[in-house]
Enzyme design. Structure first.
Site, PDB file in Angstrom:
ATOM      1  N   LYS A  23       3.500  -8.845  -7.485  1.00  0.00           N
ATOM      2  CA  LYS A  23       3.658  -8.853  -6.015  1.00  0.00           C
ATOM      3  C   LYS A  23       2.441  -8.244  -5.324  1.00  0.00           C
ATOM      4  O   LYS A  23       1.845  -8.849  -4.434  1.00  0.00           O
ATOM      5  CB  LYS A  23       4.907  -8.049  -5.638  1.00  0.00           C
ATOM      6  CG  LYS A  23       4.948  -7.550  -4.195  1.00  0.00           C
ATOM      7  CD  LYS A  23       6.162  -6.674  -3.938  1.00  0.00           C
ATOM      8  CE  LYS A  23       6.153  -6.010  -2.591  1.00  0.00           C
ATOM      9  NZ  LYS A  23       5.415  -4.749  -2.508  1.00  0.00           N
ATOM     10  N   ASN A  24       2.073  -7.041  -5.742  1.00  0.00           N
ATOM     11  CA  ASN A  24       1.036  -6.349  -4.966  1.00  0.00           C
ATOM     12  C   ASN A  24      -0.355  -6.932  -5.193  1.00  0.00           C
ATOM     13  O   ASN A  24      -1.228  -6.795  -4.335  1.00  0.00           O
ATOM     14  CB  ASN A  24       1.091  -4.839  -5.234  1.00  0.00           C
ATOM     15  CG  ASN A  24       2.304  -4.215  -4.544  1.00  0.00           C
ATOM     16  OD1 ASN A  24       2.911  -4.833  -3.668  1.00  0.00           O
ATOM     17  ND2 ASN A  24       2.666  -3.006  -4.927  1.00  0.00           N
ATOM     18  N   ARG A  98       4.059  -4.992   4.451  1.00  0.00           N
ATOM     19  CA  ARG A  98       2.926  -4.058   4.393  1.00  0.00           C
ATOM     20  C   ARG A  98       1.617  -4.807   4.087  1.00  0.00           C
ATOM     21  O   ARG A  98       0.559  -4.515   4.620  1.00  0.00           O
ATOM     22  CB  ARG A  98       3.215  -3.048   3.265  1.00  0.00           C
ATOM     23  CG  ARG A  98       2.117  -2.067   2.983  1.00  0.00           C
ATOM     24  CD  ARG A  98       2.134  -0.924   3.955  1.00  0.00           C
ATOM     25  NE  ARG A  98       1.105   0.059   3.658  1.00  0.00           N
ATOM     26  CZ  ARG A  98       0.753   0.996   4.514  1.00  0.00           C
ATOM     27  NH1 ARG A  98       1.331   1.083   5.701  1.00  0.00           N
ATOM     28  NH2 ARG A  98      -0.169   1.864   4.211  1.00  0.00           N
ATOM     29  N   ASP A 122       8.140  -0.962   2.860  1.00  0.00           N
ATOM     30  CA  ASP A 122       9.186   0.005   2.580  1.00  0.00           C
ATOM     31  C   ASP A 122       9.138   1.193   3.525  1.00  0.00           C
ATOM     32  O   ASP A 122       8.063   1.724   3.810  1.00  0.00           O
ATOM     33  CB  ASP A 122       9.017   0.520   1.146  1.00  0.00           C
ATOM     34  CG  ASP A 122       9.801  -0.318   0.170  1.00  0.00           C
ATOM     35  OD1 ASP A 122      10.682  -1.068   0.626  1.00  0.00           O
ATOM     36  OD2 ASP A 122       9.542  -0.208  -1.031  1.00  0.00           O
ATOM     37  N   ASP A 320       5.533   3.406  -7.833  1.00  0.00           N
ATOM     38  CA  ASP A 320       6.533   2.339  -7.707  1.00  0.00           C
ATOM     39  C   ASP A 320       7.489   2.288  -8.895  1.00  0.00           C
ATOM     40  O   ASP A 320       8.472   1.543  -8.872  1.00  0.00           O
ATOM     41  CB  ASP A 320       5.827   0.977  -7.538  1.00  0.00           C
ATOM     42  CG  ASP A 320       4.982   0.943  -6.269  1.00  0.00           C
ATOM     43  OD1 ASP A 320       5.162   1.836  -5.423  1.00  0.00           O
ATOM     44  OD2 ASP A 320       4.144   0.036  -6.132  1.00  0.00           O
ATOM     45  N   MET A 342       3.497  11.105  -3.657  1.00  0.00           N
ATOM     46  CA  MET A 342       2.880  10.307  -2.592  1.00  0.00           C
ATOM     47  C   MET A 342       3.780  10.067  -1.387  1.00  0.00           C
ATOM     48  O   MET A 342       3.327  10.106  -0.255  1.00  0.00           O
ATOM     49  CB  MET A 342       2.439   8.958  -3.158  1.00  0.00           C
ATOM     50  CG  MET A 342       1.264   9.062  -4.092  1.00  0.00           C
ATOM     51  SD  MET A 342       0.566   7.441  -4.357  1.00  0.00           S
ATOM     52  CE  MET A 342      -0.448   7.758  -5.781  1.00  0.00           C
TER      53      MET A 342
HETATM   54  C1  LIG Z   1       1.328  -3.758  -0.822  1.00  0.00           C
HETATM   55  C2  LIG Z   1       0.914  -2.714  -1.792  1.00  0.00           C
HETATM   56  O1  LIG Z   1      -0.007  -2.908  -2.571  1.00  0.00           O
HETATM   57  N1  LIG Z   1       1.641  -1.595  -1.796  1.00  0.00           N
HETATM   58  C3  LIG Z   1       1.327  -0.532  -2.732  1.00  0.00           C
HETATM   59  C4  LIG Z   1       0.182   0.276  -2.192  1.00  0.00           C
HETATM   60  O2  LIG Z   1       0.562   0.726  -0.915  1.00  0.00           O
HETATM   61  P1  LIG Z   1      -0.509   1.371   0.084  1.00  0.00           P
HETATM   62  O3  LIG Z   1      -1.849   0.774  -0.139  1.00  0.00           O
HETATM   63  O4  LIG Z   1       0.113   1.290   1.405  1.00  0.00           O
HETATM   64  O5  LIG Z   1      -0.538   2.849  -0.414  1.00  0.00           O
HETATM   65  P2  LIG Z   1      -1.790   3.872  -0.386  1.00  0.00           P
HETATM   66  O6  LIG Z   1      -2.530   3.719  -1.661  1.00  0.00           O
HETATM   67  O7  LIG Z   1      -2.530   3.718   0.890  1.00  0.00           O
HETATM   68  O8  LIG Z   1      -1.073   5.264  -0.364  1.00  0.00           O
HETATM   69  C5  LIG Z   1       0.266   5.493  -0.700  1.00  0.00           C
HETATM   70  C6  LIG Z   1       0.669   6.898  -0.332  1.00  0.00           C
HETATM   71  O9  LIG Z   1       0.073   7.789  -1.202  1.00  0.00           O
HETATM   72  C7  LIG Z   1      -0.667   8.749  -0.516  1.00  0.00           C
HETATM   73  N2  LIG Z   1      -1.866   8.981  -1.304  1.00  0.00           N
HETATM   74  C8  LIG Z   1      -2.666   7.932  -1.665  1.00  0.00           C
HETATM   75  C9  LIG Z   1      -3.818   8.182  -2.382  1.00  0.00           C
HETATM   76  C10 LIG Z   1      -4.126   9.484  -2.744  1.00  0.00           C
HETATM   77  O10 LIG Z   1      -5.157   9.748  -3.382  1.00  0.00           O
HETATM   78  N3  LIG Z   1      -3.300  10.480  -2.383  1.00  0.00           N
HETATM   79  C11 LIG Z   1      -2.157  10.246  -1.672  1.00  0.00           C
HETATM   80  O11 LIG Z   1      -1.427  11.181  -1.364  1.00  0.00           O
HETATM   81  C12 LIG Z   1      -0.943   8.136   0.827  1.00  0.00           C
HETATM   82  O12 LIG Z   1      -1.111   9.144   1.810  1.00  0.00           O
HETATM   83  C13 LIG Z   1       0.267   7.299   1.062  1.00  0.00           C
HETATM   84  O13 LIG Z   1       1.317   8.029   1.606  1.00  0.00           O
HETATM   85  O14 LIG Z   1      -0.109   1.360  -3.074  1.00  0.00           O
HETATM   86  C14 LIG Z   1       0.972   2.291  -3.209  1.00  0.00           C
HETATM   87  C15 LIG Z   1       0.479   3.424  -4.099  1.00  0.00           C
HETATM   88  O15 LIG Z   1       0.202   2.974  -5.379  1.00  0.00           O
HETATM   89  C16 LIG Z   1       2.201   1.570  -3.778  1.00  0.00           C
HETATM   90  O16 LIG Z   1       3.293   2.460  -3.765  1.00  0.00           O
HETATM   91  C17 LIG Z   1       2.551   0.353  -2.939  1.00  0.00           C
HETATM   92  O17 LIG Z   1       3.529  -0.418  -3.611  1.00  0.00           O
HETATM   93  C1  LIG Z   2       6.168   0.148  -1.675  1.00  0.00           C
HETATM   94  C2  LIG Z   2       6.079  -1.086  -2.104  1.00  0.00           C
HETATM   95  O1  LIG Z   2       5.836  -2.179  -1.377  1.00  0.00           O
HETATM   96  P1  LIG Z   2       5.165  -2.274   0.082  1.00  0.00           P
HETATM   97  O2  LIG Z   2       3.876  -1.509  -0.007  1.00  0.00           O
HETATM   98  O3  LIG Z   2       4.957  -3.743   0.229  1.00  0.00           O
HETATM   99  O4  LIG Z   2       6.153  -1.696   1.030  1.00  0.00           O
HETATM  100  C3  LIG Z   2       6.290  -1.428  -3.522  1.00  0.00           C
HETATM  101  O5  LIG Z   2       5.849  -2.533  -3.921  1.00  0.00           O
HETATM  102  O6  LIG Z   2       6.886  -0.617  -4.255  1.00  0.00           O
END
Ligand SMILES: CC(=O)N[C@H]1[C@@H](OP(=O)(O)OP(=O)(O)OC[C@H]2O[C@@H](n3ccc(=O)[nH]c3=O)[C@H](O)[C@@H]2O)O[C@H](CO)[C@@H](O)[C@@H]1O
Ligand SMILES: C=C(OP(=O)(O)O)C(=O)O
Length: 435
Positions: A23-24, A98, A122, A320, A342
């Site tokens: 998916k991602n 997202r 989510d 996840d 996270m």
């Molecule tokens: C569509 C998609 O691909 N979604 C994925 C993507 O979301 P997404 O790209 O939105 O998530 P991010 O990597 O931006 O960050 C996720 C969360 O982790 C925190 N954070 C991130 C990096 C870090 O070094 N420290 C930290 O605390 C961020 O503040 C945020 O709250 O990556 C997440 C983290 O693997 C996954 O849960 C999601 O499923």
């Molecule tokens: C958090 C997730 O999805 P999304 O970033 O699309 O909300 C996920 O794939 O677990």
């Protein structure tokens, strides 16, 4: 459209299950089709709500979308329609997932402007976008946020490469900046870049399109901008979150399951993390074989202290899969601390597991201690609502292991991420109906 699953649990399952395309990864790759006016053919695209919504958005934006077969599409972004992107309709469509946020980098790089409502996904805690916009602004974009409309816009006459130090290794943020930098002038270096397999896949695909990206797989990416990208073909990896979920399912239901074609080399610490829970699993070619196990015992740390499993950016353990670890631990022998670093709202579903008889202490929004039942007293079936995509799947696994009937409402949350999950589970013997 939402729906409900009715599950009669307590059955052992048996057979082979093949993971869907990731998916991602699909969400990143689909956004990248905007970077070229030539055809991009993508295979192994999962047929799930989030991905289908993104394909619809691309179509409404004017991208020519051709379905060649199951999970196999060709995209051609040779003319696009910005009226749609500025419309009320897009404000609704873009906000449903997202992944749509990753349209911004390509849109900006190719057309000099980009618009996006606050994306959905989510509801698992704050999900800020600062990293995305900081990076794109550093490349030369002008940023604007309409607080009343929750609408972001970016404009740039040209993008210029530079050294960007990300404040966090955001997955979708890195994807956005890489895609923009691929068509920027000069060299961009992104340090503290996310480096998970799906992002590596994106970078490899961009290189096949004519981009010049090095450092793939590390947290320092170097991108020499080019003026034009060409078409390509790309095939999605198997979904590692599904693979982890099926390992957990096998253990909870004492089932013998083979997970086919897992692309073992891209699974990082996932197999060993499940092994720490005492689950036996074997690599067999590119499959994972999980024998039926009556019991599994959680390991301790070397100093004898309670095992902690926490999430971290890749190559750490993906957040996840923590809900799956948590649910599987409820029937293990021993105790574990699950630490979701996270996201702050991803553990509340434990209430439902507690209703089902699991021994869990929610220490705070980020940490839960699980005292395993060692398969001596099964969980009890109950009625529940799927709160988010991964907790939904964790509850589904709990229900499949539980004694009696369970009802899961709001399965739209599960369908966002898992293709024909009921059909595939039925094929290995699960008693699950969509009602
Ligand atoms: C569509 C998609 O691909 N979604 C994925 C993507 O979301 P997404 O790209 O939105 O998530 P991010 O990597 O931006 O960050 C996720 C969360 O982790 C925190 N954070 C991130 C990096 C870090 O070094 N420290 C930290 O605390 C961020 O503040 C945020 O709250 O990556 C997440 C983290 O693997 C996954 O849960 C999601 O499923
Ligand atoms: C958090 C997730 O999805 P999304 O970033 O699309 O909300 C996920 O794939 O677990």
């Amino acid at each position: 459209m939402s729906g409900t699953f009715q599950i009669r649990g307590g059955k052992r399952l048996q057979g082979e299950i093949t993971p869907q395309g990731a998916k991602n990864e699909a969400l990143q790759i689909l956004c990248a089709v905007l970077l070229t006016d030539e055809e991009v053919r993508i295979k192994n695209i999962p047929d799930i709500h989030d991905v289908n919504r993104l394909i619809e958005i691309l179509g409404d934006f004017g991208v020519k979308v051709t379905k060649n077969g199951h999970g196999d599409f060709t995209f051609k972004a040779d003319s696009v329609n910005f009226d749609y992107i500025k419309s009320e309709e897009f404000k609704k469509d873009g906000a449903k997932l997202r992944g749509s946020i990753m349209l911004m980098g390509p849109m900006l790089a190719r057309y000099g402007e980009a618009y996006m409502p606050t994306p959905g996904g989510d509801k698992i805690g704050r999900r800020r976008l600062d990293t995305h916009f900081q990076g794109l602004v550093e490349l030369g974009a002008e940023f604007n946020y309409d607080e009343e409309e929750y609408f972001y816009s970016l404009k740039a006459k040209e993008l210029n490469g530079k050294f960007i130090l990300l404040e966090e290794a955001s997955v979708t943020g890195t994807a956005n900046i890489v895609m923009a930098a691929a068509l920027a002038k000069g060299k961009t270096r992104i340090y503290n870049a996310a480096c998970e397999p799906y992002l590596q896949q994106l970078c490899k695909m961009l290189n096949r399109m004519g981009a010049n990206i090095s450092g793939i797989g590390s947290n320092l990416l170097t991108i020499e901008g080019v003026t034009h990208l060409n078409g390509t073909e790309h095939t999605m990896l198997p979904d590692m979150v599904e693979i982890g979920s099926w390992i957990g399912l096998a253990a909870m239901t004492k089932s013998e399951i083979t997970i086919k074609n897992v692309n073992w080399n891209q699974l990082g610490v996932i197999p060993n993390t499940f092994r720490k829970l005492g689950i036996q699993l074997e690599q067999s070619g590119d499959d994972i074989y999980i024998p039926s196990q009556e019991h599994y015992k959680i390991q301790k740390f070397i100093d004898g202290s309670i095992l902690t499993i926490s999430d971290a950016p890749w190559p750490g353990f993906t957040p996840d899969l923590l809900s799956i670890i948590l649910v599987v631990a409820t029937q293990a022998k021993g105790s574990i601390l699950v630490h979701q670093k996270m996201f702050e709202s991803r553990l509340f579903f434990v209430d439902k597991l507690i209703d089902m008889g699991a021994q869990i202490i929610l220490c705070d929004p980020h940490r839960a201690t699980v005292i395993g039942l060692n398969q001596e007293s099964p969980l009890r079936g109950t009625t529940m609502v799927s709160p988010d995509i991964r907790a939904g799947n964790a509850l589904l696994i709990a229900a499949l292991s539980a004694e009696g009937k369970s009802i899961i409402h709001n399965i739209e949350q599960i369908d966002r991420g898992y293709e024909n999950i009921d059909g595939r589970l039925k094929a290995i013997g699960a008693d699950i109906e969509r009602i």
